[in-house]
Design a protein around this motif. Structure first.
Motif, PDB file in Angstrom:
ATOM      1  N   PRO A  39     -13.722   7.921  -2.285  1.00 55.52           N
ATOM      2  CA  PRO A  39     -13.322   9.112  -3.025  1.00 55.52           C
ATOM      3  C   PRO A  39     -11.939   9.631  -2.666  1.00 55.52           C
ATOM      4  O   PRO A  39     -11.382  10.466  -3.369  1.00 55.52           O
ATOM      5  CB  PRO A  39     -14.397  10.144  -2.639  1.00 55.52           C
ATOM      6  CG  PRO A  39     -14.900   9.685  -1.309  1.00 55.52           C
ATOM      7  CD  PRO A  39     -14.826   8.187  -1.334  1.00 55.52           C
ATOM      8  N   LEU A  40     -11.353   9.091  -1.575  1.00 55.74           N
ATOM      9  CA  LEU A  40     -10.014   9.523  -1.168  1.00 55.74           C
ATOM     10  C   LEU A  40      -8.969   9.204  -2.228  1.00 55.74           C
ATOM     11  O   LEU A  40      -8.037   9.979  -2.448  1.00 55.74           O
ATOM     12  CB  LEU A  40      -9.635   8.867   0.164  1.00 55.74           C
ATOM     13  CG  LEU A  40      -8.263   9.210   0.741  1.00 55.74           C
ATOM     14  CD1 LEU A  40      -8.185  10.688   1.096  1.00 55.74           C
ATOM     15  CD2 LEU A  40      -7.969   8.339   1.965  1.00 55.74           C
ATOM     16  N   PHE A  41      -9.146   8.060  -2.910  1.00 57.40           N
ATOM     17  CA  PHE A  41      -8.138   7.674  -3.900  1.00 57.40           C
ATOM     18  C   PHE A  41      -8.734   7.064  -5.169  1.00 57.40           C
ATOM     19  O   PHE A  41      -8.002   6.546  -6.013  1.00 57.40           O
ATOM     20  CB  PHE A  41      -7.119   6.696  -3.294  1.00 57.40           C
ATOM     21  CG  PHE A  41      -7.712   5.407  -2.798  1.00 57.40           C
ATOM     22  CD1 PHE A  41      -7.822   4.312  -3.637  1.00 57.40           C
ATOM     23  CD2 PHE A  41      -8.146   5.281  -1.486  1.00 57.40           C
ATOM     24  CE1 PHE A  41      -8.358   3.113  -3.184  1.00 57.40           C
ATOM     25  CE2 PHE A  41      -8.687   4.088  -1.019  1.00 57.40           C
ATOM     26  CZ  PHE A  41      -8.786   3.001  -1.875  1.00 57.40           C
ATOM     27  N   MET A  42     -10.042   7.141  -5.335  1.00 60.62           N
ATOM     28  CA  MET A  42     -10.673   6.585  -6.533  1.00 60.62           C
ATOM     29  C   MET A  42     -11.263   7.698  -7.393  1.00 60.62           C
ATOM     30  O   MET A  42     -11.705   8.723  -6.881  1.00 60.62           O
ATOM     31  CB  MET A  42     -11.776   5.594  -6.153  1.00 60.62           C
ATOM     32  CG  MET A  42     -11.295   4.360  -5.432  1.00 60.62           C
ATOM     33  SD  MET A  42     -12.653   3.183  -5.162  1.00 60.62           S
ATOM     34  CE  MET A  42     -11.832   1.937  -4.161  1.00 60.62           C
ATOM     35  N   VAL A 100      -8.662   3.210  -9.551  1.00 62.59           N
ATOM     36  CA  VAL A 100      -8.224   3.217  -8.151  1.00 62.59           C
ATOM     37  C   VAL A 100      -6.730   3.515  -8.002  1.00 62.59           C
ATOM     38  O   VAL A 100      -6.186   3.385  -6.905  1.00 62.59           O
ATOM     39  CB  VAL A 100      -8.555   1.880  -7.462  1.00 62.59           C
ATOM     40  CG1 VAL A 100     -10.028   1.569  -7.551  1.00 62.59           C
ATOM     41  CG2 VAL A 100      -7.751   0.727  -8.060  1.00 62.59           C
ATOM     42  N   GLY A 101      -6.088   3.948  -9.103  1.00 64.25           N
ATOM     43  CA  GLY A 101      -4.644   4.120  -9.007  1.00 64.25           C
ATOM     44  C   GLY A 101      -4.060   5.414  -9.525  1.00 64.25           C
ATOM     45  O   GLY A 101      -2.867   5.663  -9.352  1.00 64.25           O
ATOM     46  N   SER A 102      -4.863   6.259 -10.148  1.00 68.60           N
ATOM     47  CA  SER A 102      -4.321   7.474 -10.764  1.00 68.60           C
ATOM     48  C   SER A 102      -4.318   8.683  -9.829  1.00 68.60           C
ATOM     49  O   SER A 102      -3.497   9.595  -9.972  1.00 68.60           O
ATOM     50  CB  SER A 102      -5.130   7.836 -12.024  1.00 68.60           C
ATOM     51  OG  SER A 102      -4.992   6.831 -13.009  1.00 68.60           O
ATOM     52  N   LYS A 103      -5.239   8.708  -8.888  1.00 63.76           N
ATOM     53  CA  LYS A 103      -5.365   9.871  -8.002  1.00 63.76           C
ATOM     54  C   LYS A 103      -4.297   9.847  -6.911  1.00 63.76           C
ATOM     55  O   LYS A 103      -4.047   8.805  -6.297  1.00 63.76           O
ATOM     56  CB  LYS A 103      -6.758   9.897  -7.367  1.00 63.76           C
ATOM     57  CG  LYS A 103      -7.014  11.128  -6.506  1.00 63.76           C
ATOM     58  CD  LYS A 103      -8.441  11.141  -5.976  1.00 63.76           C
ATOM     59  CE  LYS A 103      -8.683  12.351  -5.084  1.00 63.76           C
ATOM     60  NZ  LYS A 103     -10.072  12.408  -4.579  1.00 63.76           N
ATOM     61  N   PHE A 104      -3.688  10.987  -6.649  1.00 63.59           N
ATOM     62  CA  PHE A 104      -2.662  11.076  -5.612  1.00 63.59           C
ATOM     63  C   PHE A 104      -3.270  10.775  -4.249  1.00 63.59           C
ATOM     64  O   PHE A 104      -4.326  11.295  -3.888  1.00 63.59           O
ATOM     65  CB  PHE A 104      -2.040  12.478  -5.599  1.00 63.59           C
ATOM     66  CG  PHE A 104      -0.965  12.651  -4.551  1.00 63.59           C
ATOM     67  CD1 PHE A 104       0.291  12.099  -4.733  1.00 63.59           C
ATOM     68  CD2 PHE A 104      -1.233  13.357  -3.395  1.00 63.59           C
ATOM     69  CE1 PHE A 104       1.271  12.254  -3.763  1.00 63.59           C
ATOM     70  CE2 PHE A 104      -0.257  13.521  -2.418  1.00 63.59           C
ATOM     71  CZ  PHE A 104       1.002  12.969  -2.609  1.00 63.59           C
ATOM     72  N   HIS A 105      -2.610   9.916  -3.492  1.00 62.88           N
ATOM     73  CA  HIS A 105      -3.066   9.527  -2.164  1.00 62.88           C
ATOM     74  C   HIS A 105      -2.233  10.289  -1.143  1.00 62.88           C
ATOM     75  O   HIS A 105      -1.045  10.026  -0.978  1.00 62.88           O
ATOM     76  CB  HIS A 105      -2.912   8.018  -1.969  1.00 62.88           C
ATOM     77  CG  HIS A 105      -3.688   7.462  -0.810  1.00 62.88           C
ATOM     78  ND1 HIS A 105      -3.737   8.074   0.429  1.00 62.88           N
ATOM     79  CD2 HIS A 105      -4.453   6.342  -0.691  1.00 62.88           C
ATOM     80  CE1 HIS A 105      -4.481   7.356   1.252  1.00 62.88           C
ATOM     81  NE2 HIS A 105      -4.938   6.311   0.589  1.00 62.88           N
ATOM     82  N   THR A 106      -2.858  11.228  -0.444  1.00 64.12           N
ATOM     83  CA  THR A 106      -2.106  12.092   0.476  1.00 64.12           C
ATOM     84  C   THR A 106      -1.445  11.313   1.613  1.00 64.12           C
ATOM     85  O   THR A 106      -0.416  11.720   2.132  1.00 64.12           O
ATOM     86  CB  THR A 106      -3.032  13.160   1.082  1.00 64.12           C
ATOM     87  OG1 THR A 106      -4.159  12.515   1.708  1.00 64.12           O
ATOM     88  CG2 THR A 106      -3.542  14.107  -0.002  1.00 64.12           C
ATOM     89  N   ARG A 149       0.797  -1.225   0.000  1.00 67.26           N
ATOM     90  CA  ARG A 149       0.000   0.000   0.000  1.00 67.26           C
ATOM     91  C   ARG A 149       0.838   1.287   0.000  1.00 67.26           C
ATOM     92  O   ARG A 149       0.444   2.299  -0.573  1.00 67.26           O
ATOM     93  CB  ARG A 149      -0.918  -0.006   1.214  1.00 67.26           C
ATOM     94  CG  ARG A 149      -1.908   1.143   1.277  1.00 67.26           C
ATOM     95  CD  ARG A 149      -2.574   1.147   2.632  1.00 67.26           C
ATOM     96  NE  ARG A 149      -3.663   2.116   2.705  1.00 67.26           N
ATOM     97  CZ  ARG A 149      -4.194   2.518   3.855  1.00 67.26           C
ATOM     98  NH1 ARG A 149      -3.739   2.043   4.995  1.00 67.26           N
ATOM     99  NH2 ARG A 149      -5.176   3.394   3.861  1.00 67.26           N
ATOM    100  N   GLY A 150       1.968   1.240   0.645  1.00 69.73           N
ATOM    101  CA  GLY A 150       2.795   2.439   0.694  1.00 69.73           C
ATOM    102  C   GLY A 150       3.493   2.759  -0.608  1.00 69.73           C
ATOM    103  O   GLY A 150       3.968   3.878  -0.804  1.00 69.73           O
ATOM    104  N   LEU A 151       3.527   1.769  -1.517  1.00 73.43           N
ATOM    105  CA  LEU A 151       4.302   1.915  -2.743  1.00 73.43           C
ATOM    106  C   LEU A 151       3.472   1.824  -4.013  1.00 73.43           C
ATOM    107  O   LEU A 151       3.878   2.347  -5.062  1.00 73.43           O
ATOM    108  CB  LEU A 151       5.399   0.834  -2.785  1.00 73.43           C
ATOM    109  CG  LEU A 151       6.312   0.757  -1.554  1.00 73.43           C
ATOM    110  CD1 LEU A 151       7.222  -0.455  -1.650  1.00 73.43           C
ATOM    111  CD2 LEU A 151       7.124   2.034  -1.401  1.00 73.43           C
ATOM    112  N   MET A 152       2.307   1.155  -3.930  1.00 73.55           N
ATOM    113  CA  MET A 152       1.443   0.948  -5.087  1.00 73.55           C
ATOM    114  C   MET A 152      -0.023   1.066  -4.662  1.00 73.55           C
ATOM    115  O   MET A 152      -0.339   0.921  -3.481  1.00 73.55           O
ATOM    116  CB  MET A 152       1.678  -0.442  -5.698  1.00 73.55           C
ATOM    117  CG  MET A 152       3.090  -0.705  -6.206  1.00 73.55           C
ATOM    118  SD  MET A 152       3.544   0.288  -7.648  1.00 73.55           S
ATOM    119  CE  MET A 152       2.649  -0.575  -8.937  1.00 73.55           C
ATOM    120  N   PRO A 153      -0.931   1.323  -5.613  1.00 79.06           N
ATOM    121  CA  PRO A 153      -2.358   1.398  -5.261  1.00 79.06           C
ATOM    122  C   PRO A 153      -2.831   0.131  -4.548  1.00 79.06           C
ATOM    123  O   PRO A 153      -2.581  -0.982  -5.008  1.00 79.06           O
ATOM    124  CB  PRO A 153      -3.049   1.558  -6.619  1.00 79.06           C
ATOM    125  CG  PRO A 153      -2.012   2.197  -7.487  1.00 79.06           C
ATOM    126  CD  PRO A 153      -0.708   1.599  -7.051  1.00 79.06           C
TER     127      PRO A 153
END
Length: 302
Positions: free
Chosen positions: A86-89, A120-126, A42-46
């Protein structure tokens, strides 16, 4: 004739062994230390995606940790949250999703064909700035298993364990997920179809799903996830049996807890250690594995 029968048995047994661990009816041997990539890596990939699991494999983990939900059309999918997050999707057309919109997007109320279209992988995850961004989707568990097994073979890697969490709780029954018995039935149907039972651990905070597994699938390893301050004895009394693994929040782990679990025949696998210091401290206490968002740190500590 007896010699011919014996020879045929040996040939069939050898062929079965070549097909990998899936053919065994017995549990695979527990790793010397279980390095578990949380939601893949999770820390490195969606999270909970095929790329995350492949990344964890490349890093050398022994175990892929993941979350399971059920869709309206009874598909077992990898997702931590009961709703589209919606946080990362992003929506199928690449747009932001509001919290209000997400509240009407429960996975259990959607067919998989619709769910798969979300990015589920394009949006920046803060929360995870190191995450590699790429367009990807929520996979079905069956597809994930096929992908992992093929990837292991292509990369000439050893087998990995699958630590699968049932995401359920009483308040969500038949609204956000099936009842425990049907949840477990759907999950085990995939696991048995893919013949990976010896390499599976089913974990949950919901003791009901673990109880179903213990009663109906006693050959399957179970892991009790713990995040409160009840004693080990109190938790086991509530659960009603001794699971393979006791999996507490890392803040609950001390030498006495590890000692008691070991005396009761349980492995101790805490979650979620995300710094080198946390990992070192837990290993010093004698735990049997660690779940981390950063499997690179786990492997480096071996």
């Amino acid at each position: 004739m007896q010699n011919i029968i014996s020879l045929a048995f040996i040939i069939l047994f050898t062929a079965a062994c070549k097909n990998g661990p899936s053919t065994s009816k017995h549990q695979a041997s527990w790793p010397q230390f279980s390095t578990e990539g949380h939601r893949g890596a999770r820390g490195l990939m969606p999270e909970n995606t095929i790329p995350a699991m492949r990344k964890a494999i490349d890093l050398g983990v022994t175990t892929l940790e993941m979350d399971a939900h059920i869709t309206r059309d009874k598909e077992v999918v990898l997702a931590h949250d009961a709703h589209i997050n919606p946080l990362f999707m992003l929506s199928p057309d690449g747009k932001e999703i509001s919290k209000e919109e997400a509240e009407n997007m429960a996975l259990y109320q959607m067919d998989y064909a619709e769910i798969r279209r979300f990015d589920v992988g394009s949006k920046f995850h803060t929360g995870f700035p190191q995450q590699q961004k790429l367009k990807t989707y929520i996979p079905r568990l069956a597809e994930l298993i096929d992908s992992v097994q093929a990837y292991l073979k292509a990369k000439n890697k050893p087998p990995v364990f699958y630590n699968i969490e049932t995401k359920s709780k009483p308040a969500g029954d038949n609204r956000l997920h099936p009842d425990p018995e049907n949840f477990v039935k759907l999950l085990m149907a995939v696991i048995q179809e893919k013949k990976i039972t010896p390499w599976v651990i089913i974990q949950s905070f919901d003791l009901r799903t673990l109880q179903v597994l213990h009663q109906k699938y006693p050959q399957v390893r179970t892991s009790f996830l713990v995040q409160h301050n009840k004693s080990v004895a109190e938790n086991l009394q509530e659960l009603g049996f001794t699971p393979t693994v006791y999996s507490p929040n890392l803040k609950l782990v001390n030498a006495n807890l590890v000692k008691e679990c070991h005396e009761r025949g349980m492995k101790v696998v805490p979650w979620t250690a995300n710094t080198a210091e946390e990992i070192a401290n837990l290993k010093a206490l004698g735990v049997d594995g660690i779940i981390s968002d950063y499997p690179n740190l786990l492997v480096a500590a071996q």
